[in-house]
Write an enzyme that holds these catalytic residues in place. Structure first.
Site, PDB file in Angstrom:
ATOM      1  N   LYS A  45       0.838  -1.194   0.000  1.00 49.62           N
ATOM      2  CA  LYS A  45       0.000   0.000   0.000  1.00 49.62           C
ATOM      3  C   LYS A  45       0.879   1.251   0.000  1.00 49.62           C
ATOM      4  O   LYS A  45       2.057   1.188   0.319  1.00 49.62           O
ATOM      5  CB  LYS A  45      -0.901  -0.008   1.233  1.00 49.62           C
ATOM      6  CG  LYS A  45      -2.003  -1.050   1.150  1.00 49.62           C
ATOM      7  CD  LYS A  45      -2.999  -0.868   2.277  1.00 49.62           C
ATOM      8  CE  LYS A  45      -4.114  -1.889   2.218  1.00 49.62           C
ATOM      9  NZ  LYS A  45      -5.034  -1.798   3.348  1.00 49.62           N
ATOM     10  N   SER A 132     -10.885   4.501   7.147  1.00 52.92           N
ATOM     11  CA  SER A 132      -9.687   5.334   6.958  1.00 52.92           C
ATOM     12  C   SER A 132      -9.634   5.846   5.530  1.00 52.92           C
ATOM     13  O   SER A 132      -9.269   6.994   5.272  1.00 52.92           O
ATOM     14  CB  SER A 132      -8.424   4.517   7.245  1.00 52.92           C
ATOM     15  OG  SER A 132      -8.432   4.025   8.553  1.00 52.92           O
TER      16      SER A 132
HETATM   17  O1  PNS Z   1      -7.004  -2.364   8.111  1.00 57.23           O
HETATM   18  P1  PNS Z   1      -6.831  -3.377   7.023  1.00 57.23           P
HETATM   19  O2  PNS Z   1      -6.062  -2.776   5.871  1.00 57.23           O
HETATM   20  O3  PNS Z   1      -8.125  -4.001   6.604  1.00 57.23           O
HETATM   21  O4  PNS Z   1      -5.914  -4.552   7.632  1.00 57.23           O
HETATM   22  C1  PNS Z   1      -5.534  -5.648   6.838  1.00 57.23           C
HETATM   23  C2  PNS Z   1      -4.424  -6.458   7.545  1.00 57.23           C
HETATM   24  C3  PNS Z   1      -3.235  -5.578   7.856  1.00 57.23           C
HETATM   25  C4  PNS Z   1      -4.973  -7.036   8.842  1.00 57.23           C
HETATM   26  C5  PNS Z   1      -4.034  -7.607   6.582  1.00 57.23           C
HETATM   27  O5  PNS Z   1      -3.675  -7.062   5.342  1.00 57.23           O
HETATM   28  C6  PNS Z   1      -2.898  -8.456   7.128  1.00 57.23           C
HETATM   29  O6  PNS Z   1      -3.098  -9.290   7.965  1.00 57.23           O
HETATM   30  N1  PNS Z   1      -1.654  -8.205   6.633  1.00 57.23           N
HETATM   31  C7  PNS Z   1      -0.477  -8.927   7.056  1.00 57.23           C
HETATM   32  C8  PNS Z   1       0.011  -9.909   5.971  1.00 57.23           C
HETATM   33  C9  PNS Z   1      -0.747 -11.203   6.060  1.00 57.23           C
HETATM   34  O7  PNS Z   1      -0.702 -11.935   7.028  1.00 57.23           O
HETATM   35  N2  PNS Z   1      -1.486 -11.505   4.965  1.00 57.23           N
HETATM   36  C10 PNS Z   1      -2.290 -12.702   4.867  1.00 57.23           C
HETATM   37  C11 PNS Z   1      -3.656 -12.470   5.529  1.00 57.23           C
HETATM   38  S1  PNS Z   1      -4.714 -13.845   5.308  1.00 57.23           S
END
Ligand code: PNS
Length: 165
Positions: A45, A132
């Site tokens: 992002k 956000s």
């Molecule tokens: O606030 P958001 O952007 O909805 O949060 C998304 C988040 C950060 C929780 C998700 O993208 C995440 O867990 N990222 C870490 C990388 C990861 O573990 N990806 C696989 C998730 S199944």
């Protein structure tokens, strides 16, 4: 039977933290022994705020909750679950539209780590439309987003926009 510590990890981008996030954090702080709010360092992002700024804003708006700790993590969420030794992941569900993405993430995280549970809490309906992304968008178009974030966040977003202009 020994009582298990109820510790959850509430992950997100928090770019920036909104009153919807804060509503969920407050609710979670009443239910769980400890709430780790975990800010994701997401390289895909293009965030408005740096990881340090997002953590700093979260620390300011959660300062009054003794059992809330703000941390950051990089890489997989399941590794952060391991690192902070939490019982579960916590996510907010604002509307049905959140459900499909959240279900996919919860099931994928459980596939990656089979004892990884995800719990969901609903924020107040006052915030069910706040995100956000919309806060950033409204701010960039000079709209009024004062009611959706805390004052310190409002000032930080305004300063960021003014810096970009
Ligand atoms: O606030 P958001 O952007 O909805 O949060 C998304 C988040 C950060 C929780 C998700 O993208 C995440 O867990 N990222 C870490 C990388 C990861 O573990 N990806 C696989 C998730 S199944």
């Amino acid at each position: 039977m020994t009582k298990k510590a109820k510790t959850v990890l509430y992950p997100g981008s928090f770019d920036p933290v909104t009153n919807g996030h804060l509503d969920l954090i407050e609710r979670a702080s009443l239910v769980f022994d400890t709430v780790f709010v975990a800010v994701a360092i997401n390289h895909e992002k293009n965030p408005m705020f740096t990881i340090e700024e997002r953590v700093n804003l979260l620390k300011q708006v959660t300062a009054k909750y003794d059992n809330v700790k703000v941390v950051s993590f990089t890489g997989l969420l399941v590794d952060a679950v391991e690192e902070y030794k939490v019982s579960a992941i916590l996510r907010g569900l604002r509307a049905f539209s959140d459900f499909e993405y959240e279900l996919q993430m919860a099931l994928m995280n459980r596939r990656l780590k089979d004892d990884c549970e995800t719990l969901f809490m609903m924020p107040s309906t006052d915030y069910s439309f706040v995100s956000s992304r919309l806060v950033r968008e409204i701010a960039k178009c000079d709209g009024d987003f004062r009611h959706f974030v805390q004052d310190v966040v409002y000032d930080a977003v305004k300063a960021k926009i003014d810096g970009i202009k």
